[in-house]
Write a protein that holds these residues in place. Structure first.
Motif, PDB file in Angstrom:
ATOM      1  N   MET A 128     -23.798  10.792  -8.624  1.00  0.00           N
ATOM      2  CA  MET A 128     -22.489  11.476  -8.417  1.00  0.00           C
ATOM      3  C   MET A 128     -21.646  11.014  -7.043  1.00  0.00           C
ATOM      4  N   LYS A 129     -20.686  10.236  -7.476  1.00  0.00           N
ATOM      5  CA  LYS A 129     -19.974   9.758  -6.525  1.00  0.00           C
ATOM      6  C   LYS A 129     -18.588  10.754  -6.285  1.00  0.00           C
ATOM      7  N   ILE A 130     -18.419  11.404  -4.927  1.00  0.00           N
ATOM      8  CA  ILE A 130     -17.429  12.262  -4.577  1.00  0.00           C
ATOM      9  C   ILE A 130     -16.394  11.621  -3.520  1.00  0.00           C
ATOM     10  N   CYS A 131     -15.279  11.522  -3.606  1.00  0.00           N
ATOM     11  CA  CYS A 131     -14.267  11.218  -2.705  1.00  0.00           C
ATOM     12  C   CYS A 131     -13.297  12.265  -2.314  1.00  0.00           C
ATOM     13  N   ALA A 132     -12.800  12.011  -1.185  1.00  0.00           N
ATOM     14  CA  ALA A 132     -11.914  13.080  -0.477  1.00  0.00           C
ATOM     15  C   ALA A 132     -10.486  12.239  -0.086  1.00  0.00           C
ATOM     16  N   VAL A 133      -9.399  12.850  -0.666  1.00  0.00           N
ATOM     17  CA  VAL A 133      -8.124  12.345   0.225  1.00  0.00           C
ATOM     18  C   VAL A 133      -7.648  13.364   1.109  1.00  0.00           C
ATOM     19  N   ILE A 134      -7.450  13.044   2.262  1.00  0.00           N
ATOM     20  CA  ILE A 134      -6.798  13.787   3.244  1.00  0.00           C
ATOM     21  C   ILE A 134      -5.403  13.504   3.484  1.00  0.00           C
ATOM     22  N   LEU A 135      -4.642  14.373   3.202  1.00  0.00           N
ATOM     23  CA  LEU A 135      -3.179  14.236   3.474  1.00  0.00           C
ATOM     24  C   LEU A 135      -2.424  14.700   5.004  1.00  0.00           C
ATOM     25  N   ALA A 136      -1.964  13.379   5.525  1.00  0.00           N
ATOM     26  CA  ALA A 136      -1.536  13.649   6.854  1.00  0.00           C
ATOM     27  C   ALA A 136      -0.192  13.020   7.006  1.00  0.00           C
ATOM     28  N   ALA A 137       0.430  12.509   5.843  1.00  0.00           N
ATOM     29  CA  ALA A 137       1.773  11.656   5.980  1.00  0.00           C
ATOM     30  C   ALA A 137       3.032  12.550   5.846  1.00  0.00           C
ATOM     31  N   GLY A 138       2.870  13.471   6.131  1.00  0.00           N
ATOM     32  CA  GLY A 138       4.339  14.448   6.453  1.00  0.00           C
ATOM     33  C   GLY A 138       4.832  14.433   7.806  1.00  0.00           C
ATOM     34  N   SER A 139       5.867  15.069   7.753  1.00  0.00           N
ATOM     35  CA  SER A 139       6.646  14.978   9.080  1.00  0.00           C
ATOM     36  C   SER A 139       6.643  16.136   9.941  1.00  0.00           C
ATOM     37  N   GLY A 140       6.103  17.319   9.316  1.00  0.00           N
ATOM     38  CA  GLY A 140       6.113  18.631  10.029  1.00  0.00           C
ATOM     39  C   GLY A 140       7.370  19.126  10.648  1.00  0.00           C
ATOM     40  N   ARG A 141       8.437  18.997   9.593  1.00  0.00           N
ATOM     41  CA  ARG A 141       9.561  19.429  10.314  1.00  0.00           C
ATOM     42  C   ARG A 141       9.948  20.984  10.511  1.00  0.00           C
ATOM     43  N   ARG A 142       9.199  21.797   9.864  1.00  0.00           N
ATOM     44  CA  ARG A 142       9.082  23.045   9.863  1.00  0.00           C
ATOM     45  C   ARG A 142       8.512  23.462  11.387  1.00  0.00           C
ATOM     46  N   MET A 143       7.737  22.632  11.829  1.00  0.00           N
ATOM     47  CA  MET A 143       6.988  22.987  13.092  1.00  0.00           C
ATOM     48  C   MET A 143       7.985  22.690  14.289  1.00  0.00           C
ATOM     49  N   GLU A 144       8.928  21.814  14.174  1.00  0.00           N
ATOM     50  CA  GLU A 144       9.734  21.717  15.216  1.00  0.00           C
ATOM     51  C   GLU A 144       9.226  21.109  16.518  1.00  0.00           C
ATOM     52  N   LEU A 145       8.349  20.262  16.379  1.00  0.00           N
ATOM     53  CA  LEU A 145       7.600  19.589  17.509  1.00  0.00           C
ATOM     54  C   LEU A 145       7.863  18.029  17.537  1.00  0.00           C
ATOM     55  N   ASP A 146       7.691  17.465  18.573  1.00  0.00           N
ATOM     56  CA  ASP A 146       8.004  15.913  18.917  1.00  0.00           C
ATOM     57  C   ASP A 146       7.201  15.037  17.953  1.00  0.00           C
ATOM     58  N   THR A 147       5.822  15.647  17.760  1.00  0.00           N
ATOM     59  CA  THR A 147       4.649  14.840  16.999  1.00  0.00           C
ATOM     60  C   THR A 147       4.357  15.644  15.931  1.00  0.00           C
ATOM     61  N   ASN A 148       4.060  14.846  14.949  1.00  0.00           N
ATOM     62  CA  ASN A 148       3.412  15.370  13.681  1.00  0.00           C
ATOM     63  C   ASN A 148       2.453  16.596  13.871  1.00  0.00           C
ATOM     64  N   LYS A 149       2.586  17.613  13.166  1.00  0.00           N
ATOM     65  CA  LYS A 149       1.709  18.639  13.447  1.00  0.00           C
ATOM     66  C   LYS A 149       0.076  18.336  13.116  1.00  0.00           C
ATOM     67  N   VAL A 150       0.018  17.207  12.167  1.00  0.00           N
ATOM     68  CA  VAL A 150      -1.559  17.090  12.154  1.00  0.00           C
ATOM     69  C   VAL A 150      -2.335  16.586  13.306  1.00  0.00           C
ATOM     70  N   PHE A 151      -1.418  16.301  14.161  1.00  0.00           N
ATOM     71  CA  PHE A 151      -1.855  15.751  15.495  1.00  0.00           C
ATOM     72  C   PHE A 151      -2.126  17.113  16.668  1.00  0.00           C
TER      73      PHE A 151
END
Ligand code: CTP
Ligand code: MG
Length: 390
Positions: A1-24
């Motif tokens: 059984m081969k299981i893969c994951a896709v982790i999405l970090a490519a947004g801009s996080g606009r609603r967070m209103e920070l200088d950096t992307n919220k994933v950081f």
């Protein structure tokens, strides 16, 4: 059984209103995206993990992965797209052709637990899909131009989260169809639903929040504090050895003046052996018999405190912190109370922990049984470990 994951970090996080992307954003010194990768890695379910990120953030993500991630899985980075759905589509290109299951997860949901990931994967293996969700707690209405047009029956409603796990072929087909139809969804399940396939819901958690606005950051800090103080594991250990002439009596690493000592392949330090079994038990890492077999010549007459030090290293490697240890020596004679302090020092030093969290007691059996007759000595120990997330 081969299981893969896709982790999405490519947004801009606009609603967070920070200088950096919220994933950081960091929680206890670990950025959201790395937290996700670590939790996914800790399940040991995944052969490949694909991280979608913005082209201009690729180098930061790459450096973080190189610094913090060292599990058995292959971690790849791909470019995100202008919408979440396009980021997933790009990532699917990197999913190996022989993958059976693909799990899609938002890097912004960085408080996801191993339990939720496992449950989604299990559901996908059994039913083709497994999507984390929690029951709706608010009453949800449809409204147009400020006027309610419909009240939806709350008992039928769930709030959907990620991870969302699917059979790989099903997810790829759903993405192809959405592309053909020009359909843009806000999650992966909605694309699979369009194929007319049943999507199975798995119990998520109210703590599996998506970092969206500033207030989620404070909430997240609280969630992390709760998670870190809750993952406690208890262990217990017991050992018994018989007395023999011409042997040293070693307990808690202290050689106690005695005309007889305990017999065994090692130094027969029953106290340290009971403690080691308690620690291994709490971490589900087997027992000392399995780790240090008494048939192996390298352990002949070994000082058990040295083995204990090795177990301390092993626990650290697996991410455990020892909270405390309590133990009891069960022996009719000689009296050992004068040596307790030294024993506690030895044990604490070997495990690199504070003395205040190690305890050694001693008791007799009031002349009852084999111990009471002076045929041998026993020891028992309990400990509490805390699984660290880093
Ligand atoms: N995401 C992505 N590619 C996009 C948009 C979003 O990979 N084009 C990711 C985000 O990084 C996030 C997840 O999808 O982990 C959920 O999206 P969302 O919460 O909407 O994040 P952002 O789009 O970054 O935030 P915002 O909508 O406030 O700008
Ligand atoms: Mg968005």
């Amino acid at each position: 059984m081969k299981i893969c994951a896709v982790i999405l970090a490519a947004g801009s996080g606009r609603r967070m209103e920070l200088d950096t992307n919220k994933v950081f954003i960091k929680f206890e010194e670990q950025s959201a995206v790395i937290r996700c990768l670590k939790t996914f890695g800790a399940t040991e379910l995944f052969s490949d993990i694909i991280v979608a990120c913005k082209a201009q953030e690729r180098d930061i993500v790459k450096r973080k992965i190189e610094k913090y991630i060292g599990g058995g899985e292959t971690v790849m980075i791909c470019d995100g797209g202008a919408e979440r759905q396009y980021s997933v589509r790009n990532a699917l290109e990197f999913v190996p052709g022989d993958a059976d299951i693909v799990v899609v997860h938002d890097a912004a949901r960085c408080f996801v637990t191993e339990r939720i990931i496992r449950d989604c994967v299990s559901s996908a293996i059994r039913h083709g899909s497994g999507v984390a969700a929690v029951k709706a707690t608010d009453t949800i209405k449809r409204a147009k131009k400020g006027v309610v047009t419909e009240t939806l029956p709350r008992e039928e409603l769930v709030c959907v989260q990620t991870p969302q796990a699917f059979r790989a072929d099903l997810l790829k087909q759903a993405y192809q169809k959405a592309e053909q139809d020009g359909f843009l969804g806000t999650d992966d399940a909605s694309l699979v639903e369009r194929l007319g396939k049943k999507v199975h819901v798995v119990t998520g958690s109210p703590d599996n929040i998506k970092l969206t606005t500033r207030k989620d950051v404070d909430h997240g800090r609280q969630i992390v504090r709760n998670q870190e103080s809750s993952d406690l594991r208890i262990g217990n250990g017991f050992d018994m050895h018989q007395f023999a002439q011409g042997r040293k009596l070693v307990l808690g690493g202290v050689t106690i003046p005695s005309d007889i000592g305990l017999d065994g392949h090692s130094d027969a330090d029953v106290l340290v052996h009971a403690i080691m079994d308690a620690l291994l038990g709490a971490a589900r890492l087997g027992d000392i018999g399995g780790l240090f077999p008494d048939t192996d010549p390298q352990y002949k007459d070994i000082y058990s405190i040295d083995l204990l030090r090795g177990i301390g290293d092993l626990l650290r490697k697996y991410g455990y912190k020892i909270i405390n240890i309590d133990s009891t020596i069960i022996m009719q004679k000689p009296k050992v109370s004068a040596y307790r302090e030294q024993m506690m020092d030895n044990i604490a030093a070997a495990l690199d922990m504070t003395r205040e969290y190690v305890n050694v007691k001693a008791t007799t059996t009031e002349y009852l049984g084999a111990v009471g007759r002076g045929e041998g000595a026993a020891a028992q120990a309990v400990c509490i470990l805390q699984k660290q997330r880093r």
